[in-house]
Design a protein around this motif. Structure first.
Motif, PDB file in Angstrom:
ATOM      1  N   LYS A  10     -39.998 -20.386  63.800  1.00  6.35           N
ATOM      2  CA  LYS A  10     -38.848 -20.865  64.553  1.00  6.35           C
ATOM      3  C   LYS A  10     -37.919 -19.715  64.933  1.00  6.35           C
ATOM      4  CE  LYS A  10     -40.002 -25.166  64.530  1.00  6.35           C
ATOM      5  NZ  LYS A  10     -40.334 -25.843  65.808  1.00  6.35           N
ATOM      6  N   LEU A  11     -37.737 -18.802  63.988  1.00  6.31           N
ATOM      7  CA  LEU A  11     -36.890 -17.649  64.293  1.00  6.31           C
ATOM      8  C   LEU A  11     -37.498 -16.813  65.411  1.00  6.31           C
ATOM      9  CD1 LEU A  11     -35.738 -16.467  60.758  1.00  6.31           C
ATOM     10  CD2 LEU A  11     -34.412 -17.688  62.480  1.00  6.31           C
ATOM     11  N   ASP A  12     -38.828 -16.686  65.409  1.00  4.06           N
ATOM     12  CA  ASP A  12     -39.482 -15.963  66.496  1.00  4.06           C
ATOM     13  C   ASP A  12     -39.206 -16.643  67.826  1.00  4.06           C
ATOM     14  OD1 ASP A  12     -40.434 -14.056  64.865  1.00  4.06           O
ATOM     15  OD2 ASP A  12     -42.439 -14.947  64.623  1.00  4.06           O
ATOM     16  N   PHE A  13     -39.225 -17.943  67.823  1.00  4.81           N
ATOM     17  CA  PHE A  13     -38.996 -18.679  69.071  1.00  4.81           C
ATOM     18  C   PHE A  13     -37.547 -18.533  69.524  1.00  4.81           C
ATOM     19  CE2 PHE A  13     -37.557 -22.528  71.230  1.00  4.81           C
ATOM     20  CZ  PHE A  13     -38.399 -22.538  72.321  1.00  4.81           C
ATOM     21  N   THR A  14     -36.627 -18.549  68.549  1.00  9.55           N
ATOM     22  CA  THR A  14     -35.206 -18.552  68.908  1.00  9.55           C
ATOM     23  C   THR A  14     -34.703 -17.168  69.259  1.00  9.55           C
ATOM     24  OG1 THR A  14     -34.901 -20.375  67.372  1.00  9.55           O
ATOM     25  CG2 THR A  14     -32.911 -19.238  68.117  1.00  9.55           C
ATOM     26  N   TYR A  15     -35.143 -16.133  68.509  1.00 13.65           N
ATOM     27  CA  TYR A  15     -34.535 -14.817  68.660  1.00 13.65           C
ATOM     28  C   TYR A  15     -35.480 -13.739  69.138  1.00 13.65           C
ATOM     29  CZ  TYR A  15     -30.832 -16.963  65.964  1.00 13.65           C
ATOM     30  OH  TYR A  15     -29.851 -17.773  65.533  1.00 13.65           O
ATOM     31  N   LYS A  16     -36.772 -14.040  69.265  1.00 12.88           N
ATOM     32  CA  LYS A  16     -37.737 -13.007  69.623  1.00 12.88           C
ATOM     33  C   LYS A  16     -38.559 -13.436  70.815  1.00 12.88           C
ATOM     34  CE  LYS A  16     -38.178 -11.217  64.935  1.00 12.88           C
ATOM     35  NZ  LYS A  16     -39.102 -10.829  63.848  1.00 12.88           N
ATOM     36  N   LYS A  17     -37.877 -13.902  71.842  1.00 17.92           N
ATOM     37  CA  LYS A  17     -38.594 -14.318  73.034  1.00 17.92           C
ATOM     38  C   LYS A  17     -39.178 -13.120  73.767  1.00 17.92           C
ATOM     39  CE  LYS A  17     -35.857 -18.495  73.743  1.00 17.92           C
ATOM     40  NZ  LYS A  17     -34.947 -19.235  74.648  1.00 17.92           N
ATOM     41  N   GLN A  18     -38.664 -11.923  73.457  1.00 15.25           N
ATOM     42  CA  GLN A  18     -39.190 -10.705  74.065  1.00 15.25           C
ATOM     43  C   GLN A  18     -39.731  -9.812  72.971  1.00 15.25           C
ATOM     44  OE1 GLN A  18     -36.172  -8.873  76.387  1.00 15.25           O
ATOM     45  NE2 GLN A  18     -35.983 -10.574  77.814  1.00 15.25           N
ATOM     46  N   ASP A  19     -40.563  -8.872  73.366  1.00 11.86           N
ATOM     47  CA  ASP A  19     -41.100  -7.916  72.412  1.00 11.86           C
ATOM     48  C   ASP A  19     -39.973  -7.059  71.858  1.00 11.86           C
ATOM     49  OD1 ASP A  19     -43.588  -8.874  72.906  1.00 11.86           O
ATOM     50  OD2 ASP A  19     -44.041  -7.377  74.454  1.00 11.86           O
ATOM     51  N   ASP A  20     -40.238  -6.468  70.683  1.00 12.43           N
ATOM     52  CA  ASP A  20     -39.262  -5.560  70.093  1.00 12.43           C
ATOM     53  C   ASP A  20     -38.995  -4.394  71.035  1.00 12.43           C
ATOM     54  OD1 ASP A  20     -39.147  -7.125  67.911  1.00 12.43           O
ATOM     55  OD2 ASP A  20     -40.589  -5.954  66.727  1.00 12.43           O
ATOM     56  N   VAL A  21     -37.758  -3.979  71.050  1.00 15.84           N
ATOM     57  CA  VAL A  21     -37.364  -2.863  71.921  1.00 15.84           C
ATOM     58  C   VAL A  21     -37.952  -1.575  71.366  1.00 15.84           C
ATOM     59  CG1 VAL A  21     -35.434  -1.604  72.897  1.00 15.84           C
ATOM     60  CG2 VAL A  21     -35.255  -4.071  72.544  1.00 15.84           C
ATOM     61  N   GLY A  22     -38.692  -0.849  72.163  1.00 15.50           N
ATOM     62  CA  GLY A  22     -39.290   0.405  71.739  1.00 15.50           C
ATOM     63  C   GLY A  22     -38.271   1.531  71.721  1.00 15.50           C
ATOM     64  N   GLU A  23     -38.750   2.692  71.262  1.00 13.60           N
ATOM     65  CA  GLU A  23     -37.864   3.842  71.178  1.00 13.60           C
ATOM     66  C   GLU A  23     -37.316   4.237  72.540  1.00 13.60           C
ATOM     67  OE1 GLU A  23     -36.753   5.319  68.546  1.00 13.60           O
ATOM     68  OE2 GLU A  23     -37.884   4.094  67.125  1.00 13.60           O
ATOM     69  N   VAL A  24     -38.178   4.209  73.558  1.00 10.87           N
ATOM     70  CA  VAL A  24     -37.731   4.592  74.905  1.00 10.87           C
ATOM     71  C   VAL A  24     -36.693   3.608  75.419  1.00 10.87           C
ATOM     72  CG1 VAL A  24     -38.458   4.964  77.293  1.00 10.87           C
ATOM     73  CG2 VAL A  24     -39.917   5.730  75.410  1.00 10.87           C
ATOM     74  N   ARG A  25     -36.957   2.329  75.213  1.00 10.56           N
ATOM     75  CA  ARG A  25     -35.997   1.333  75.674  1.00 10.56           C
ATOM     76  C   ARG A  25     -34.684   1.425  74.911  1.00 10.56           C
ATOM     77  NH1 ARG A  25     -37.958  -4.597  76.211  1.00 10.56           N
ATOM     78  NH2 ARG A  25     -35.902  -4.632  77.188  1.00 10.56           N
ATOM     79  N   GLN A  26     -34.756   1.818  73.647  1.00  7.49           N
ATOM     80  CA  GLN A  26     -33.525   2.001  72.896  1.00  7.49           C
ATOM     81  C   GLN A  26     -32.701   3.155  73.462  1.00  7.49           C
ATOM     82  OE1 GLN A  26     -34.283   2.370  68.725  1.00  7.49           O
ATOM     83  NE2 GLN A  26     -35.189   0.336  68.536  1.00  7.49           N
ATOM     84  N   LEU A  27     -33.390   4.220  73.813  1.00  8.04           N
ATOM     85  CA  LEU A  27     -32.678   5.340  74.435  1.00  8.04           C
ATOM     86  C   LEU A  27     -32.054   4.927  75.756  1.00  8.04           C
ATOM     87  CD1 LEU A  27     -35.168   8.276  73.727  1.00  8.04           C
ATOM     88  CD2 LEU A  27     -33.019   7.797  72.565  1.00  8.04           C
ATOM     89  N   ILE A  28     -32.845   4.186  76.549  1.00  3.45           N
ATOM     90  CA  ILE A  28     -32.312   3.712  77.828  1.00  3.45           C
ATOM     91  C   ILE A  28     -31.126   2.784  77.586  1.00  3.45           C
ATOM     92  CG2 ILE A  28     -32.846   2.349  79.878  1.00  3.45           C
ATOM     93  CD1 ILE A  28     -35.721   3.349  79.679  1.00  3.45           C
ATOM     94  N   ALA A  29     -31.213   1.968  76.554  1.00 11.19           N
ATOM     95  CA  ALA A  29     -30.117   1.048  76.253  1.00 11.19           C
ATOM     96  C   ALA A  29     -28.844   1.814  75.903  1.00 11.19           C
ATOM     97  CB  ALA A  29     -30.518   0.134  75.098  1.00 11.19           C
ATOM     98  N   ILE A  30     -28.987   2.873  75.134  1.00 11.53           N
ATOM     99  CA  ILE A  30     -27.814   3.683  74.775  1.00 11.53           C
ATOM    100  C   ILE A  30     -27.196   4.305  76.014  1.00 11.53           C
ATOM    101  CG2 ILE A  30     -27.059   5.748  73.526  1.00 11.53           C
ATOM    102  CD1 ILE A  30     -29.144   5.114  71.412  1.00 11.53           C
ATOM    103  N   VAL A  31     -28.052   4.836  76.888  1.00 13.52           N
ATOM    104  CA  VAL A  31     -27.547   5.465  78.118  1.00 13.52           C
ATOM    105  C   VAL A  31     -26.843   4.432  78.986  1.00 13.52           C
ATOM    106  CG1 VAL A  31     -28.221   6.640  80.242  1.00 13.52           C
ATOM    107  CG2 VAL A  31     -29.288   7.279  78.081  1.00 13.52           C
ATOM    108  N   VAL A  32     -27.430   3.257  79.122  1.00 11.01           N
ATOM    109  CA  VAL A  32     -26.828   2.218  79.963  1.00 11.01           C
ATOM    110  C   VAL A  32     -25.506   1.740  79.369  1.00 11.01           C
ATOM    111  CG1 VAL A  32     -27.132  -0.127  80.830  1.00 11.01           C
ATOM    112  CG2 VAL A  32     -29.026   1.491  80.944  1.00 11.01           C
ATOM    113  N   ASN A  33     -25.462   1.544  78.064  1.00 11.26           N
ATOM    114  CA  ASN A  33     -24.246   1.042  77.434  1.00 11.26           C
ATOM    115  C   ASN A  33     -23.106   2.056  77.492  1.00 11.26           C
ATOM    116  OD1 ASN A  33     -24.980  -1.573  76.599  1.00 11.26           O
ATOM    117  ND2 ASN A  33     -26.217  -0.721  74.957  1.00 11.26           N
ATOM    118  N   TYR A  34     -23.469   3.336  77.432  1.00  8.40           N
ATOM    119  CA  TYR A  34     -22.443   4.383  77.459  1.00  8.40           C
ATOM    120  C   TYR A  34     -22.522   5.192  78.753  1.00  8.40           C
ATOM    121  CZ  TYR A  34     -21.874   3.354  72.496  1.00  8.40           C
ATOM    122  OH  TYR A  34     -21.636   2.733  71.307  1.00  8.40           O
TER     123      TYR A  34
END
Length: 800
Positions: A10-34
């Protein structure tokens, strides 16, 4: 499949509708947020680069070309028919192009340029933000008068007072005086005169920098360079980097002109030395020839001899060939003897002619090397004293070369003496054959032989003197300027494109490095990976940041992100609790301030709104906050219940809420001195068993398990334990407490609840503003932060 697996799905359905964010996406997320940090850093770096370019002194590249021409067609060669043994070889010392490059870079040439052009004196304009050197637009020129070479650098501050006077200051040497333009001012090392120019202004601040000659040489040598265009040509490229294009052109042009002048003067000086030597020898030979001719004339008169007897013609003709050889040998021997005497004289430091030795030119290289040392010494004497170590070292080399030359002359003279002896013996053999010739004829032949020898030597010297004189007048330098000094249209430094590129990279790198350092130094939980890397305990729910600090009961606001997240937490509880009986849910945390009271209050209210009867039991006996959050008072609480065994009515403990008819609470009561012992009372068990009968859910708010053990005392009565963690507040190391509770089964059904998640930098769920954009769910009103921060949050995109 057990309840825990069902919850995970159920938790996967509620909170993990997308794949885990990879290292590259995390870096992109930091750049976008800041993004504003990167944009700001880029803009700031470009602005700094602009000012660096504006205030960095410009440097121009000044170029010129010199060609080293072939001397085979030079006037001196043409006048002497190209014979390498003539006297013109004395001023035709061979220097290949590589040697000429070294001559151009020599310290002597640098020093002459500095001295003649006053390059060691600089005037700087100090009236603006940028300190710039003045040359042709200088308000005054500097004239220094000194007897000795400048060995110390000085800096003077000059303030123009009016049209006639100025103020000069040197703090390092305690100089503070007023001077008049055009009038010399006496300073410790020299006198300085400021002479007004057409660009003079009656006001302003300037700085005069006087460099020592040695320092000026080093600075100019670092900026000057000479090199061959290619190995197959004799064209030398000369280059100078200078801060003023016009002055740089004048300096480089002066370099080339002095080089040509020096090259030509060496040739003329060598020719002068040769003529002087020949003149001295002509005087001696002329006197000897006159004496021999006079003796012959007297002998012929006294003996009445007018012609050689016909009968001795045959013998004379036979002896003539040997006589010619003897004459040539004796001529060379006489020259060698004279050269030996000339070189033996240590006080005679003149150039030695080499072309007088016509039979053996093996001395050419030795004599030329000796001559080069003498010329080098004369050049150094212009700038150095006799006591200089350079002069002394060169004198030792000259003395060594002179001794070697004397040895070579002695050896050559010995070989000539041997040749002469052999010819004399041969002549003696012929003389014996003409022994019967009249004595007068033999004496006559001796006089004739002496006359012929002196006459040949005299004619030889006359011929060479005339050739040298003609060559001296026709001497030109074998070098000429191919291209005059000319600077580029634009300065080569500072390089704008390079500076802007580096600045842009630094502008992007600095925020990235700062954020990276922040991540490295951050020891608190800030993203989902921080939880997953340190524990395997499942996350039951995530609660966003409460932007309305004054509203602790958020769930009553139906259209908020937090209220929806409380509903999600309530839904997840259905999968881990038994719906057929009353459930006891305990909330604890690592330390105070992580929001367990806030979550337990709002979760209880949410469950009560679903029709279930809920009671919130406040067992944080050390720092109770429930009544403060509810805005009410209760005189009778848990501690009062424990210490009053005569009062068994539990209904006196239970207080209804004023916002939900199904939600009740039990306060902690009076703060006791021994809270742990209070919780170990058997009356707690009686209380919870009674509450299980009266309510569907019993929610217990306990003290932080990371600080005290109160929660572990209560754990035996709880069905589910919710461990509250707060983003950017809970330490990563405190997850070890969670692992310890799970590993040793100190609590039953342990789950994590993450609180205070920032939506705009959501690193826990990865959904950002998802709730706020769905089905009109939105924050009621933001009452914190400035307008600027609100605007920045609007422009900052969410990470999804």
């Amino acid at each position: 499949m057990n309840d825990r697996d069902i919850l995970a799905q159920k938790l996967d359905f509620t909170y993990k509708k997308q794949d885990d964010v990879g290292e590259v996406r995390q870096l992109i997320a930091i750049v976008v947020n800041y993004w504003y940090l990167f944009v700001g850093g880029l803009i700031l770096s470009i602005i700094i680069a602009f000012f660096v370019i504006q205030y960095t002194p410009k440097q121009w590249n000044v170029m010129g070309k010199i060609i080293i021409e072939d001397e085979k067609n030079s006037p001196s060669k043409l006048l002497t028919n190209g014979v390498s043994s003539d006297l013109s070889s004395l001023f035709d010392i061979k220097s290949n192009s590589y040697n000429e490059v070294r001559v151009l870079e020599s310290r002597n040439l640098l020093r002459r340029v500095i001295t003649e052009m006053n390059i060691n004196v600089h005037v700087y304009d100090m009236n603006g933000l940028l300190k710039k050197e003045l040359y042709d637009n200088s308000p005054f020129k500097i004239v220094l008068s000194h007897n000795e070479e400048l060995n110390r650098s000085s800096n003077y501050k000059v303030t123009v007072i009016n049209n006639q006077t100025y103020h000069l200051v040197d703090d390092d040497n305690d100089i503070d005086l007023n001077g008049s333009f055009g009038v010399p001012v006496k300073l410790p090392d020299y006198s300085i005169t400021l002479i007004k120019t057409p660009g003079f202004k009656p006001e302003g601040d300037y700085r005069i920098a006087v460099r020592s000659i040695k320092r000026a040489e080093n600075e100019l040598a670092a900026k000057f360079g000479a090199s061959l265009s290619d190995k197959q040509s004799t064209v030398i490229d000369v280059q100078l980097n200078y801060g003023n294009s016009k002055r740089g052109e004048l300096i480089l042009q002066k370099f080339m002109e002095l080089y040509l002048k020096n090259n030509l003067s060496n040739k003329v000086r060598m020719a002068d030395s040769t003529i002087k030597f020949i003149d001295s020898r002509l005087t001696v030979v002329s006197a000897e020839l006159g004496k021999v001719e006079k003796n012959l004339e007297t002998y012929k008169v006294n003996n009445k001899i007018s012609d050689i007897n016909a009968q001795s013609k045959a013998l004379v003709q036979g002896a003539s060939d040997y006589q010619q050889k003897l004459n040539e040998t004796e001529v060379q021997l006489a020259v060698v003897n004279d050269l030996y005497k000339y070189v033996s004289n240590e006080r005679n430091a003149q150039v030695v002619p080499s072309s007088l030795i016509t039979k053996d030119m093996s001395f050419g290289s030795a004599i030329n090397a000796y001559n080069e040392m003498l010329l080098r010494r004369e050049q150094l004497q212009l700038n150095l004293q006799e006591s200089s170590s350079v002069i002394k070292n060169l004198d030792q080399q000259i003395e060594t070369a002179r001794k070697m030359l004397l040895t070579s002359l002695k050896s050559y003279r010995h070989s000539l003496n041997i040749s002469q002896s052999a010819i004399v013996r041969q002549n003696a053999a012929i003389g014996s054959k003409i022994a019967d010739a009249p004595v007068k004829e033999r004496v006559y032949l001796d006089y004739s032989r002496q006359q012929s020898l002196k006459q040949d030597l005299y004619l030889f010297l006359l011929q060479k003197r005339e050739e040298t004189a003609i060559s001296q007048k026709a001497t030109i330098s074998n070098c000429r300027i191919l291209d005059n000094a000319e600077s580029d249209e634009a300065p080569f430094a500072p390089k704008k494109s390079f500076i802007y590129t580096i600045a842009s990279l630094l502008g992007l790198f600095a925020p990235a490095a700062g954020l990276g350092l922040k991540q490295i130094m951050n020891n608190r939980i800030s993203k989902k990976d921080d939880i997953e890397k340190h524990t395997t305990v499942a996350v039951l729910g995530q609660i966003s940041k409460n932007t309305h600090k004054q509203k602790m009961l958020i769930y009553n606001e139906a259209r908020t992100v937090i209220s929806e997240e409380i509903r999600a937490l309530r839904t997840n509880l259905k999968y881990i609790t038994d719906g057929g009986k009353s459930n006891v849910i305990m909330f604890t945390s690592s330390m105070s301030g992580e929001g367990k009271s806030f979550i337990s209050l709002n979760l209880g209210n949410s469950i009560a709104l679903s029709g279930k009867k809920v009671v919130l039991l406040e067992l944080d006996l050390r720092k109770p906050k429930l009544l403060k959050y509810l805005g009410t008072q209760a005189n009778y609480g848990f501690t009062d219940y424990v210490i009053s065994p005569d009062r068994d009515c539990i209904d006196d403990l239970i207080h209804p809420s004023n916002f939900n008819e199904n939600f009740y609470f039990i306060s902690s009561g009076t703060i006791p001195p021994n809270p742990a012992e209070m919780l170990m009372s058997p009356r707690l068990k009686e209380l919870i068993e009674e509450l299980r009968v009266k309510f569907d859910y019993v929610i217990i708010d306990t003290a932080p398990v990371g600080q005290v053990s109160d929660a572990l005392v209560i754990e035996e009565f709880a069905d589910v334990t919710c461990y509250v963690m707060r983003q950017n507040y809970t330490y990563k190391s405190q997850l070890n407490i969670v692992n310890d509770l799970q590993k040793y089964r100190k609590v039953k059904q342990l789950y994590l609840v993450v609180n205070d998640i920032e939506l705009n930098t959501n690193g826990i769920t990865g959904y950002g503003y998802g709730y706020g954009n769905y089905n009109n769910y939105q924050e009621i009103e933001e009452t914190y932060g400035s307008k600027l921060s609100t605007l920045m949050r609007k422009f900052r995109p969410s990470v999804k």
